[in-house]
Design a protein around this motif. Structure first.
Motif, PDB file in Angstrom:
ATOM      1  N   ALA A 274       0.837  -1.201   0.000  1.00 54.68           N
ATOM      2  CA  ALA A 274       0.000   0.000   0.000  1.00 54.68           C
ATOM      3  C   ALA A 274       0.871   1.250   0.000  1.00 54.68           C
ATOM      4  O   ALA A 274       1.982   1.253   0.534  1.00 54.68           O
ATOM      5  CB  ALA A 274      -0.923   0.012   1.215  1.00 54.68           C
ATOM      6  N   THR A 275       0.351   2.317  -0.590  1.00 55.59           N
ATOM      7  CA  THR A 275       1.010   3.619  -0.559  1.00 55.59           C
ATOM      8  C   THR A 275       0.372   4.460   0.535  1.00 55.59           C
ATOM      9  O   THR A 275      -0.859   4.514   0.639  1.00 55.59           O
ATOM     10  CB  THR A 275       0.857   4.332  -1.912  1.00 55.59           C
ATOM     11  N   ALA A 276       1.196   5.117   1.362  1.00 53.12           N
ATOM     12  CA  ALA A 276       0.665   5.927   2.456  1.00 53.12           C
ATOM     13  C   ALA A 276       1.385   7.264   2.513  1.00 53.12           C
ATOM     14  O   ALA A 276       2.574   7.357   2.212  1.00 53.12           O
ATOM     15  CB  ALA A 276       0.803   5.195   3.787  1.00 53.12           C
ATOM     16  N   TYR A 277       0.648   8.298   2.913  1.00 46.70           N
ATOM     17  CA  TYR A 277       1.214   9.641   3.045  1.00 46.70           C
ATOM     18  C   TYR A 277       0.299  10.445   3.963  1.00 46.70           C
ATOM     19  O   TYR A 277      -0.844  10.039   4.242  1.00 46.70           O
ATOM     20  CB  TYR A 277       1.352  10.327   1.682  1.00 46.70           C
ATOM     21  N   THR A 278       0.797  11.570   4.455  1.00 50.11           N
ATOM     22  CA  THR A 278       0.002  12.397   5.355  1.00 50.11           C
ATOM     23  C   THR A 278      -0.551  13.609   4.616  1.00 50.11           C
ATOM     24  O   THR A 278       0.097  14.165   3.728  1.00 50.11           O
ATOM     25  CB  THR A 278       0.830  12.877   6.555  1.00 50.11           C
ATOM     26  N   VAL A 279      -1.757  13.997   4.998  1.00 47.20           N
ATOM     27  CA  VAL A 279      -2.381  15.242   4.551  1.00 47.20           C
ATOM     28  C   VAL A 279      -2.925  15.911   5.806  1.00 47.20           C
ATOM     29  O   VAL A 279      -3.910  15.443   6.386  1.00 47.20           O
ATOM     30  CB  VAL A 279      -3.509  14.996   3.536  1.00 47.20           C
ATOM     31  N   ARG A 280      -2.229  16.943   6.258  1.00 44.25           N
ATOM     32  CA  ARG A 280      -2.547  17.597   7.525  1.00 44.25           C
ATOM     33  C   ARG A 280      -2.524  16.564   8.663  1.00 44.25           C
ATOM     34  O   ARG A 280      -1.505  15.906   8.847  1.00 44.25           O
ATOM     35  CB  ARG A 280      -3.880  18.345   7.411  1.00 44.25           C
ATOM     36  N   ASP A 281      -3.631  16.366   9.375  1.00 41.60           N
ATOM     37  CA  ASP A 281      -3.620  15.430  10.503  1.00 41.60           C
ATOM     38  C   ASP A 281      -4.003  14.015  10.094  1.00 41.60           C
ATOM     39  O   ASP A 281      -4.084  13.122  10.935  1.00 41.60           O
ATOM     40  CB  ASP A 281      -4.571  15.917  11.597  1.00 41.60           C
ATOM     41  N   GLN A 282      -4.239  13.800   8.796  1.00 39.49           N
ATOM     42  CA  GLN A 282      -4.735  12.511   8.328  1.00 39.49           C
ATOM     43  C   GLN A 282      -3.633  11.665   7.676  1.00 39.49           C
ATOM     44  O   GLN A 282      -2.744  12.188   6.995  1.00 39.49           O
ATOM     45  CB  GLN A 282      -5.849  12.724   7.298  1.00 39.49           C
ATOM     46  N   LEU A 283      -3.719  10.362   7.893  1.00 38.17           N
ATOM     47  CA  LEU A 283      -2.917   9.401   7.157  1.00 38.17           C
ATOM     48  C   LEU A 283      -3.795   8.843   6.041  1.00 38.17           C
ATOM     49  O   LEU A 283      -4.889   8.335   6.293  1.00 38.17           O
ATOM     50  CB  LEU A 283      -2.453   8.262   8.071  1.00 38.17           C
ATOM     51  N   THR A 336      -5.647  20.156  -1.555  1.00 41.25           N
ATOM     52  CA  THR A 336      -5.600  21.604  -1.391  1.00 41.25           C
ATOM     53  C   THR A 336      -5.525  21.899   0.106  1.00 41.25           C
ATOM     54  O   THR A 336      -5.421  20.990   0.930  1.00 41.25           O
ATOM     55  CB  THR A 336      -6.841  22.276  -1.998  1.00 41.25           C
ATOM     56  N   ARG A 337      -5.624  23.169   0.470  1.00 38.36           N
ATOM     57  CA  ARG A 337      -5.518  23.548   1.882  1.00 38.36           C
ATOM     58  C   ARG A 337      -6.586  22.876   2.738  1.00 38.36           C
ATOM     59  O   ARG A 337      -6.327  22.484   3.873  1.00 38.36           O
ATOM     60  CB  ARG A 337      -5.628  25.067   2.007  1.00 38.36           C
ATOM     61  N   SER A 338      -7.798  22.699   2.206  1.00 42.38           N
ATOM     62  CA  SER A 338      -8.882  22.175   3.039  1.00 42.38           C
ATOM     63  C   SER A 338      -9.640  21.017   2.404  1.00 42.38           C
ATOM     64  O   SER A 338     -10.655  20.583   2.950  1.00 42.38           O
ATOM     65  CB  SER A 338      -9.880  23.299   3.361  1.00 42.38           C
ATOM     66  N   ALA A 339      -9.174  20.517   1.268  1.00 42.57           N
ATOM     67  CA  ALA A 339      -9.926  19.459   0.587  1.00 42.57           C
ATOM     68  C   ALA A 339      -8.985  18.448  -0.054  1.00 42.57           C
ATOM     69  O   ALA A 339      -7.809  18.731  -0.310  1.00 42.57           O
ATOM     70  CB  ALA A 339     -10.846  20.066  -0.476  1.00 42.57           C
ATOM     71  N   LEU A 340      -9.536  17.267  -0.286  1.00 41.48           N
ATOM     72  CA  LEU A 340      -8.878  16.259  -1.115  1.00 41.48           C
ATOM     73  C   LEU A 340      -9.639  16.178  -2.428  1.00 41.48           C
ATOM     74  O   LEU A 340     -10.870  16.093  -2.437  1.00 41.48           O
ATOM     75  CB  LEU A 340      -8.908  14.884  -0.445  1.00 41.48           C
ATOM     76  N   LEU A 341      -8.918  16.199  -3.530  1.00 40.57           N
ATOM     77  CA  LEU A 341      -9.517  16.057  -4.846  1.00 40.57           C
ATOM     78  C   LEU A 341      -9.212  14.651  -5.353  1.00 40.57           C
ATOM     79  O   LEU A 341      -8.047  14.299  -5.565  1.00 40.57           O
ATOM     80  CB  LEU A 341      -8.956  17.096  -5.810  1.00 40.57           C
ATOM     81  N   LEU A 342     -10.250  13.839  -5.498  1.00 42.66           N
ATOM     82  CA  LEU A 342     -10.079  12.489  -6.018  1.00 42.66           C
ATOM     83  C   LEU A 342     -10.387  12.500  -7.510  1.00 42.66           C
ATOM     84  O   LEU A 342     -11.429  13.009  -7.935  1.00 42.66           O
ATOM     85  CB  LEU A 342     -11.020  11.498  -5.322  1.00 42.66           C
ATOM     86  N   ILE A 352     -14.125  14.212 -11.192  1.00 46.25           N
ATOM     87  CA  ILE A 352     -13.437  14.786 -10.038  1.00 46.25           C
ATOM     88  C   ILE A 352     -14.404  14.844  -8.864  1.00 46.25           C
ATOM     89  O   ILE A 352     -15.525  15.352  -8.984  1.00 46.25           O
ATOM     90  CB  ILE A 352     -12.905  16.201 -10.346  1.00 46.25           C
ATOM     91  N   VAL A 353     -13.962  14.324  -7.726  1.00 44.70           N
ATOM     92  CA  VAL A 353     -14.758  14.338  -6.498  1.00 44.70           C
ATOM     93  C   VAL A 353     -13.977  15.092  -5.431  1.00 44.70           C
ATOM     94  O   VAL A 353     -12.773  14.890  -5.261  1.00 44.70           O
ATOM     95  CB  VAL A 353     -15.066  12.900  -6.024  1.00 44.70           C
ATOM     96  N   GLU A 354     -14.674  15.960  -4.715  1.00 45.69           N
ATOM     97  CA  GLU A 354     -14.055  16.775  -3.673  1.00 45.69           C
ATOM     98  C   GLU A 354     -14.479  16.254  -2.299  1.00 45.69           C
ATOM     99  O   GLU A 354     -15.666  16.042  -2.042  1.00 45.69           O
ATOM    100  CB  GLU A 354     -14.513  18.226  -3.858  1.00 45.69           C
ATOM    101  N   LEU A 355     -13.504  16.039  -1.429  1.00 43.26           N
ATOM    102  CA  LEU A 355     -13.769  15.558  -0.072  1.00 43.26           C
ATOM    103  C   LEU A 355     -13.251  16.567   0.941  1.00 43.26           C
ATOM    104  O   LEU A 355     -12.140  17.087   0.803  1.00 43.26           O
ATOM    105  CB  LEU A 355     -13.086  14.210   0.164  1.00 43.26           C
ATOM    106  N   ARG A 356     -14.066  16.831   1.959  1.00 50.69           N
ATOM    107  CA  ARG A 356     -13.653  17.707   3.057  1.00 50.69           C
ATOM    108  C   ARG A 356     -13.846  16.978   4.384  1.00 50.69           C
ATOM    109  O   ARG A 356     -14.859  16.297   4.585  1.00 50.69           O
ATOM    110  CB  ARG A 356     -14.477  18.997   3.063  1.00 50.69           C
ATOM    111  N   HIS A 357     -12.874  17.150   5.280  1.00 50.17           N
ATOM    112  CA  HIS A 357     -12.945  16.531   6.603  1.00 50.17           C
ATOM    113  C   HIS A 357     -13.481  17.580   7.573  1.00 50.17           C
ATOM    114  O   HIS A 357     -12.769  18.515   7.952  1.00 50.17           O
ATOM    115  CB  HIS A 357     -11.556  16.047   7.021  1.00 50.17           C
ATOM    116  N   VAL A 358     -14.748  17.440   7.948  1.00 48.53           N
ATOM    117  CA  VAL A 358     -15.428  18.439   8.774  1.00 48.53           C
ATOM    118  C   VAL A 358     -15.994  17.762  10.018  1.00 48.53           C
ATOM    119  O   VAL A 358     -16.777  16.808   9.913  1.00 48.53           O
ATOM    120  CB  VAL A 358     -16.565  19.130   7.987  1.00 48.53           C
ATOM    121  N   ASP A 359     -15.582  18.239  11.189  1.00 50.53           N
ATOM    122  CA  ASP A 359     -16.081  17.712  12.468  1.00 50.53           C
ATOM    123  C   ASP A 359     -15.947  16.196  12.549  1.00 50.53           C
ATOM    124  O   ASP A 359     -16.863  15.477  12.988  1.00 50.53           O
ATOM    125  CB  ASP A 359     -17.548  18.122  12.686  1.00 50.53           C
TER     126      ASP A 359
END
Length: 685
Positions: A274-283, A336-342, A352-359
């Motif tokens: 598997a490929t793994a990397y960090t995006v802000r506080d997320q793995l 991006t600063r606040s989203a993941l673009l899949l 293109i799908v946009e994901l945001r981690h909110v609450d």
């Protein structure tokens, strides 16, 4: 010339098992280079004399040097940076402009570095290989290649002074991997001397190198094994999440990730493939095989996310950001600063799908983008901006570049290619062929709208089928002007070994299953012939690198289907590929020919061992580059010499620069493609 050459042989091995063409593996040896010059003279002499060559060459030079091309840029500290080649700047200039200027038809550019001037001053054949900026700083690391090879010289540059930094970071030519830690410290993985490189020719040691200190005194951070593929390191500069990560690639499809904490390293728990990397506080974890964790089963090809710090404490709670279907796969991820673009691929079409981690939960939104062709989303700055570039293209629609922003469907058109060829008479169709084992294999056909069955148009079939690389619709001014406008049919095959349907599609053609990729390609050829789109006399095939292996194997197995083969920077001698340059790194794809059980299945398709005197083959044009330090030019050299010795009519052309791309500048590309299409038009016209 021939009197000083070894005698011609008509087999890949003598009675004693020796390879009679082994001498051609001496890349810079005088005898092999004399052979190359002789071959180049024959190929160039014939193809440049064709009626089409002069017009093709002139048109390609105009296209490739056109000022109307899209200047693709990257953002750093308020400027757009671009590397540009044209007729005036043959080696190229590195330049920048502002976002406000970039939207104009004729932006005002500031030159950072003129590579032609630098090469002349230093008497070097420099080829640009990229710039790596320190976050929120004017310092960057420039990579310069001699002749276009993968090995580069590394130099520190300051865009504030437009000069290389005196006594700055500098490394000699090597396949170096480097990353900034801070203004005075780098991660460096390079050739530190004997024993520091892997058997694949890449670094196996990561060190921390401080400014002003000798490289041999740099602190060793990690050591991989000699038979690993490579190692490297990076730092995330996101405020509050400044993780330092070390990665170890044991092979192309197996790797480990470590978090550096103080003087120690802590392994990140994940499957090796598997490929793994960090995006802000997320793995973020991309799965290449099914993974069972605490009773939960996550499917092959899925994208997972979890809180990185909690994961390192042993918690296992994953959100599924993407799960594949039988027709869909994940084509890319950009943050991006606040989203993941899949970037999702469904039956070889993007969305293109946009994901945001909110609450603590992930919110999903499909971006309202054009529903045709190929889409590519690339964030401008993953730390400081929510803007991203959206590229839209297909076979007949000139590429358009937009500026978009996460959270909105509005976008600004920045640049668009002109129409380099008349696409109005053409159409795109998607068909399916049935491979030998019953698998449905999709392929695209680009042809004239009046191309009725039985029209016997010249057709060019292109494929790759390896390393999980997806072939998608693309706009090519070269293919359009040289082939489609001449009435040719262009065919793009989405065979197994590629990534069009995710890891399962790729893994279906690994190692002992490699023949499936060749069967798929043959099935596409047979299907388009059955549809009356062409005939064997007018059907040609083309592929490069792994695609060169593909067309070489298919040519040897089914020569009656084709009348022309273009085999570019290829692998062909699969008995020795793992001993040549980076070849050892590909054993995860093809297998180990030193293992008798694995050689048994490799030997059945290895082109160099499967062409014979007395058998008819389509005419072949082999092309490669002396400076290719990834796929050894000896593959193409030896195959051409072998087939010529067997009495087959083949052409061979080797560019003396260019690396694995085959050409180091626009003029060399124009020559390479003019020779290629002159050959195809002559053979199939």
């Amino acid at each position: 010339m021939e009197t000083c050459m070894p005698a011609r042989q008509n087999t890949a091995q003598t009675a004693t098992g020796a390879d009679p063409h082994l001498w051609l593996e001496d890349v810079a040896g005088e005898a092999p280079l004399e052979w190359v010059r002789g071959q180049n003279a024959v190929a160039s002499g014939e193809l440049e004399a064709t009626p089409q060559f002069a017009a093709l060459h002139a048109r390609f030079k105009t296209i490739l040097n056109s000022q109307d091309r899209i200047p693709y840029v990257s953002l750093h500290e308020g400027y757009y940076y671009n590397f540009w080649r044209d007729a005036t700047h043959v080696r190229g200039i590195w330049r920048r402009t502002t976002p406000e200027q970039f939207v104009l038809a004729d932006p005002a550019w500031q030159t950072m570095l003129d590579l032609d001037t630098l090469a002349a001053a230093e008497d070097e054949n420099w080829v640009w290989a990229g710039a790596d900026f320190l976050h929120r700083d004017t310092r960057c690391l420039l990579s310069l290649s001699r002749g276009g090879g993968d090995a580069c010289v590394l130099r520190e540059f300051d865009v504030a002074t437009l000069a290389f930094v005196a006594d700055g970071f500098r490394l000699p030519e090597a396949k170096t991997r480097s990353a900034w830690i801070d203004r005075d410290t780098l991660f460096v993985a390079t050739d530190f001397g004997p024993g520091s490189m892997t058997s694949s020719g890449y670094p196996r040691i990561v060190k921390e190198w401080r400014r002003g200190t000798p490289l041999d005194q740099a602190l060793t951070v990690f050591e991989g094994a000699p038979d690993d593929l490579a190692v490297g390191a990076a730092k995330d500069f996101t405020p509050g999440h400044e993780f330092q990560l070390i990665w170890r690639s044991m092979s192309f499809y197996a790797n480990q990730l470590y978090l550096r904490e103080g003087a120690g390293l802590v392994k990140v728990d994940k499957p090796d493939d598997a490929t793994a990397y960090t995006v802000r506080d997320q793995l973020i974890i991309e799965l290449r095989s099914e993974w069972t964790v605490n009773g939960a089963v996550y499917p092959q090809g899925a994208l997972l996310a979890t809180d990185f710090r909690r994961h390192m404490r042993g918690e296992r709670d994953f959100a599924v950001l993407f799960a594949p279907t039988p027709t869909s796969s994940l084509d890319g991820v950009s943050a991006t600063r606040s989203a993941l673009l899949l970037n999702e691929l469904d039956n070889v079409k993007n969305r293109i799908v946009e994901l945001r981690h909110v609450d603590g939960a992930w919110q999903r939104r499909t971006v309202n983008a054009p529903a045709f062709g190929t889409l590519d989303a690339s964030a401008l700055d993953s730390i400081d901006s929510d803007q991203y570039f959206l590229s839209v293209t297909d076979f007949l629609t000139p590429t358009t570049l937009y500026l978009a922003e996460a959270g909105s469907d509005e976008r600004l058109q920045l640049k668009a290619l002109p129409a380099y060829f008349d696409a109005a008479p053409c159409r795109v169709q998607q068909f399916q062929a049935t491979s030998r084992d019953g698998t449905a294999v999709p392929y695209f056909v680009v042809s004239g709208k009046d191309a009725a069955p039985g029209a016997e148009r010249p057709a060019l079939l292109y494929g790759y089928g390896g390393f999980e690389v997806s072939l998608k619709p693309f706009y090519s001014a070269v293919t359009g002007s040289a082939w489609l406008e001449q009435g040719g049919v262009y065919v793009l095959a989405n065979i197994r070994g590629g990534g069009e349907f995710g890891p399962r599609w790729h893994q279906a053609a690994l190692k002992e299953h490699r023949q499936r990729a060749f069967d798929d390609f043959i099935a596409v050829a047979e299907d388009l012939l059955a549809r009356g789109l062409s005939t064997p006399r007018r059907l040609g095939i083309m592929g490069g690198s792994n695609g060169g292996l593909l067309v070489g194997a298919v040519m040897a197995q089914r020569p009656e289907l084709f009348n022309a083969v273009v085999c570019q920077v290829p692998l062909l001698d699969m008995k020795r590929y793992h001993q040549l340059l980076a070849g050892a790194s590909w054993m995860g794809e093809y297998g180990d020919p030193d293992d008798p059980a694995q050689w048994d299945y490799i030997a059945r398709y290895s082109p160099y061992q499967n062409v014979h005197a007395g058998k008819r083959y389509p005419r072949v044009l082999f092309t490669t580059s002396t400076r290719d330090d990834r796929v050894h030019p000896g593959h193409a050299r030896k195959m051409a010499a072998l087939m010529q010795g067997q009495g087959h009519d083949v052409l061979y052309w080797e560019n003396t620069e260019g690396g694995h791309a085959g050409a180091a500048n626009n003029d060399q590309q124009a020559m390479m493609w003019a020779l290629t299409y002159a050959f195809l038009l002559k053979q199939l016209g």
